[in-house]
Write a protein that holds these residues in place. Structure first.
Motif, PDB file in Angstrom:
ATOM      1  N   THR A 199       1.078   6.428  15.386  1.00 26.28           N
ATOM      2  CA  THR A 199       1.371   7.090  17.145  1.00 26.28           C
ATOM      3  C   THR A 199       0.361   6.302  17.623  1.00 26.28           C
ATOM      4  O   THR A 199      -0.765   5.924  16.833  1.00 26.28           O
ATOM      5  N   PHE A 200       0.272   6.385  18.700  1.00 24.60           N
ATOM      6  CA  PHE A 200      -0.547   5.826  19.663  1.00 24.60           C
ATOM      7  C   PHE A 200      -1.780   6.305  20.491  1.00 24.60           C
ATOM      8  O   PHE A 200      -2.642   6.016  21.070  1.00 24.60           O
ATOM      9  N   HIS A 201      -2.148   8.286  19.699  1.00 21.43           N
ATOM     10  CA  HIS A 201      -3.191   8.276  19.740  1.00 21.43           C
ATOM     11  C   HIS A 201      -4.407   8.161  19.503  1.00 21.43           C
ATOM     12  O   HIS A 201      -5.215   8.217  19.065  1.00 21.43           O
ATOM     13  N   ARG A 202      -4.210   7.071  17.998  1.00 20.70           N
ATOM     14  CA  ARG A 202      -5.377   5.936  17.580  1.00 20.70           C
ATOM     15  C   ARG A 202      -6.020   5.370  18.041  1.00 20.70           C
ATOM     16  O   ARG A 202      -6.861   5.241  18.009  1.00 20.70           O
ATOM     17  N   TYR A 203      -5.614   4.904  19.391  1.00 19.36           N
ATOM     18  CA  TYR A 203      -5.805   4.242  20.713  1.00 19.36           C
ATOM     19  C   TYR A 203      -6.827   5.371  21.412  1.00 19.36           C
ATOM     20  O   TYR A 203      -6.871   6.559  21.481  1.00 19.36           O
ATOM     21  N   PRO A 204      -8.176   4.052  22.089  1.00 12.11           N
ATOM     22  CA  PRO A 204      -9.456   5.017  22.725  1.00 12.11           C
ATOM     23  C   PRO A 204      -8.181   5.705  23.941  1.00 12.11           C
ATOM     24  O   PRO A 204      -7.147   5.331  24.481  1.00 12.11           O
ATOM     25  N   PRO A 205      -9.025   6.497  24.750  1.00  8.54           N
ATOM     26  CA  PRO A 205      -8.044   7.123  25.827  1.00  8.54           C
ATOM     27  C   PRO A 205      -8.014   7.077  27.219  1.00  8.54           C
ATOM     28  O   PRO A 205      -6.454   6.486  27.777  1.00  8.54           O
ATOM     29  N   GLU A 206      -8.486   5.416  27.653  1.00  3.99           N
ATOM     30  CA  GLU A 206      -8.333   4.567  28.503  1.00  3.99           C
ATOM     31  C   GLU A 206      -6.997   3.898  28.242  1.00  3.99           C
ATOM     32  O   GLU A 206      -6.213   4.187  28.704  1.00  3.99           O
ATOM     33  N   LEU A 207      -6.792   3.368  27.143  1.00  6.07           N
ATOM     34  CA  LEU A 207      -5.207   2.699  26.579  1.00  6.07           C
ATOM     35  C   LEU A 207      -4.236   4.487  26.466  1.00  6.07           C
ATOM     36  O   LEU A 207      -2.917   3.032  27.137  1.00  6.07           O
ATOM     37  N   LYS A 208      -4.674   5.006  26.361  1.00  2.49           N
ATOM     38  CA  LYS A 208      -3.228   5.814  26.097  1.00  2.49           C
ATOM     39  C   LYS A 208      -2.752   6.756  26.969  1.00  2.49           C
ATOM     40  O   LYS A 208      -1.606   6.508  27.720  1.00  2.49           O
ATOM     41  N   ASP A 209      -3.973   6.441  28.343  1.00  2.00           N
ATOM     42  CA  ASP A 209      -3.418   7.248  29.830  1.00  2.00           C
ATOM     43  C   ASP A 209      -3.386   5.716  30.206  1.00  2.00           C
ATOM     44  O   ASP A 209      -1.217   6.516  30.405  1.00  2.00           O
ATOM     45  N   THR A 210      -2.729   4.146  30.035  1.00  2.00           N
ATOM     46  CA  THR A 210      -1.976   3.267  30.266  1.00  2.00           C
ATOM     47  C   THR A 210      -0.738   2.887  29.661  1.00  2.00           C
ATOM     48  O   THR A 210       0.286   2.746  30.358  1.00  2.00           O
ATOM     49  N   ILE A 211      -0.835   3.605  28.766  1.00  2.00           N
ATOM     50  CA  ILE A 211       0.678   3.488  27.695  1.00  2.00           C
ATOM     51  C   ILE A 211       1.263   4.836  28.138  1.00  2.00           C
ATOM     52  O   ILE A 211       2.415   4.385  28.639  1.00  2.00           O
ATOM     53  N   ARG A 212       0.782   5.430  28.450  1.00  2.00           N
ATOM     54  CA  ARG A 212       1.141   6.879  28.943  1.00  2.00           C
ATOM     55  C   ARG A 212       2.366   6.458  31.022  1.00  2.00           C
ATOM     56  O   ARG A 212       3.029   6.425  31.146  1.00  2.00           O
ATOM     57  N   GLN A 213       0.869   5.970  31.338  1.00  4.48           N
ATOM     58  CA  GLN A 213       1.842   4.877  32.719  1.00  4.48           C
ATOM     59  C   GLN A 213       3.383   4.343  32.479  1.00  4.48           C
ATOM     60  O   GLN A 213       3.808   4.118  33.071  1.00  4.48           O
ATOM     61  N   GLU A 219       1.147  -0.885   0.080  1.00  3.94           N
ATOM     62  CA  GLU A 219      -0.088   0.123   0.124  1.00  3.94           C
ATOM     63  C   GLU A 219       0.987   1.495  -0.453  1.00  3.94           C
ATOM     64  O   GLU A 219       1.864   1.355   1.047  1.00  3.94           O
ATOM     65  N   LEU A 220       0.728   2.355  -0.778  1.00  2.39           N
ATOM     66  CA  LEU A 220       1.096   3.108  -0.960  1.00  2.39           C
ATOM     67  C   LEU A 220       0.755   4.571   0.312  1.00  2.39           C
ATOM     68  O   LEU A 220      -0.591   5.156   0.416  1.00  2.39           O
ATOM     69  N   LEU A 221       1.346   5.444   0.713  1.00  2.00           N
ATOM     70  CA  LEU A 221       0.743   6.289   2.163  1.00  2.00           C
ATOM     71  C   LEU A 221       1.823   6.970   1.973  1.00  2.00           C
ATOM     72  O   LEU A 221       3.015   7.452   2.176  1.00  2.00           O
ATOM     73  N   SER A 222       0.955   8.025   2.352  1.00  2.00           N
ATOM     74  CA  SER A 222       2.130   9.826   2.519  1.00  2.00           C
ATOM     75  C   SER A 222       2.888   9.201   4.004  1.00  2.00           C
ATOM     76  O   SER A 222       2.223   8.286   5.012  1.00  2.00           O
ATOM     77  N   ARG A 223       4.116   9.867   4.091  1.00  2.48           N
ATOM     78  CA  ARG A 223       4.814   9.476   5.302  1.00  2.48           C
ATOM     79  C   ARG A 223       4.323  10.354   6.680  1.00  2.48           C
ATOM     80  O   ARG A 223       4.013   9.802   7.145  1.00  2.48           O
ATOM     81  N   ALA A 224       3.313  11.186   6.276  1.00  2.00           N
ATOM     82  CA  ALA A 224       2.275  11.298   7.776  1.00  2.00           C
ATOM     83  C   ALA A 224       1.378  10.793   7.957  1.00  2.00           C
ATOM     84  O   ALA A 224       1.120  10.597   8.872  1.00  2.00           O
ATOM     85  N   GLU A 225       0.292  10.177   6.571  1.00  2.00           N
ATOM     86  CA  GLU A 225      -0.512   8.916   7.257  1.00  2.00           C
ATOM     87  C   GLU A 225       0.457   8.086   8.448  1.00  2.00           C
ATOM     88  O   GLU A 225      -0.384   7.420   8.375  1.00  2.00           O
ATOM     89  N   ASN A 226       1.306   7.744   7.188  1.00  2.00           N
ATOM     90  CA  ASN A 226       1.955   6.842   7.667  1.00  2.00           C
ATOM     91  C   ASN A 226       2.340   6.723   9.743  1.00  2.00           C
ATOM     92  O   ASN A 226       2.045   6.038  10.270  1.00  2.00           O
ATOM     93  N   ARG A 240       0.896   9.471  11.255  1.00  2.00           N
ATOM     94  CA  ARG A 240      -1.054   8.946  12.211  1.00  2.00           C
ATOM     95  C   ARG A 240      -1.079   7.542  12.281  1.00  2.00           C
ATOM     96  O   ARG A 240      -1.781   6.828  13.035  1.00  2.00           O
ATOM     97  N   ARG A 241      -0.801   6.339  11.432  1.00  2.00           N
ATOM     98  CA  ARG A 241      -1.093   4.871  11.652  1.00  2.00           C
ATOM     99  C   ARG A 241      -0.096   4.534  13.080  1.00  2.00           C
ATOM    100  O   ARG A 241      -1.249   3.869  13.742  1.00  2.00           O
TER     101      ARG A 241
END
Length: 237
Positions: free
Chosen positions: A208-222, A196-203, A205-206
């Motif tokens: 990054t952990f910001h695509r996860y639900p808020p509760e999972l992101k908080d767990t990753i931070r901890q 699949e051809l992607l732009s570097r920006a889209e890659n 975004r895919r």
């Protein structure tokens, strides 16, 4: 809990507890308004040694505050013996500079180191002993299969990923700012249907952990905070 994690947690409590913070945190000496007015009065003509004694601060702190206030040394001070030699004499070192139109002593002289080094130099066109022919394939530490496509040019341009070559054979050159990725993230599945051809920006975004639900992101931070604490404790040990 892991012993290292326990020590890291104890260390964090020791540092951030109210009593320990007051004892261990470095004290910062802030500039008051009266200090700034006093510095403005003295900076123009007072030697740095006297300013250090007056304000009880290092020279770099005084220079920095003077710069932020726009203070300058006076012309009389710059002409005195207290000023830096390079600031006092605007033509310091002029005698040692190249003059306009001056001819360097080695102009027109070809370099020839001589000696026996000529016997051990690489002859033009000589390839290193570990050179492999064009078409050779290898696998990187990330599991990406690469193929050698040329012998000349920079080393990083002599190899190209096989999945990118397959994509270019089917659809043409990859546009700038884009990459070819694996749909199923399996780097061994090198088929056109899996690319699949992607732009570097889209890659980005895919991945990054910001695509996860808020509760999972908080767990990753901890988890990342705990991992940093463990690493710091390990380094201290």
């Amino acid at each position: 809990m892991n012993p290292i994690a326990e020590r890291a947690l104890a260390r964090a409590r020791e540092i951030f507890s109210p009593g320990a913070s007051a004892k261990k945190a470095p004290t910062r000496k802030f500039w008051t308004t009266s200090d700034e007015h006093r510095l403005a009065e003295l900076y123009g003509d007072t030697p740095m040694a006297e300013l250090i004694a007056t304000f009880g601060r290092p020279d770099y702190a005084i220079y920095g505050k003077a710069a932020s206030l726009g203070l300058k040394r006076s012309a009389a001070y710059l002409a005195s013996e207290h000023a830096c030699r390079l600031r006092r004499e605007s033509k310091a070192g002029e005698a040692f500079r190249f003059k306009k139109g001056q001819r360097p002593w080695n102009k027109g002289i070809s370099f020839d180191c001589g000696g026996r080094s000529v016997e051990t130099r690489f002859a033009p066109g000589t390839m290193p002993h570990n050179n492999v022919p064009v078409g050779t394939e290898r696998v990187t530490d990330d599991g990406i299969r690469q193929r050698k496509v040329r012998d000349d040019g920079p080393a990083h341009r002599r190899w190209k990923s096989v999945h990118s070559l397959i994509w270019e054979e089917a659809y043409g050159e990859i546009p700038p700012g884009h990459i070819v990725v694996f749909r199923n993230r399996n780097t061994q599945d090198i088929t056109l249907e899996n690319l699949e051809l992607l732009s570097r920006a889209e890659n980005m975004r895919r991945n990054t952990f910001h695509r996860y639900p808020p509760e999972l992101k908080d767990t990753i931070r901890q988890l990342n905070k705990l991992r940093r604490a463990i690493n710091e404790a390990s380094h201290e040990k």
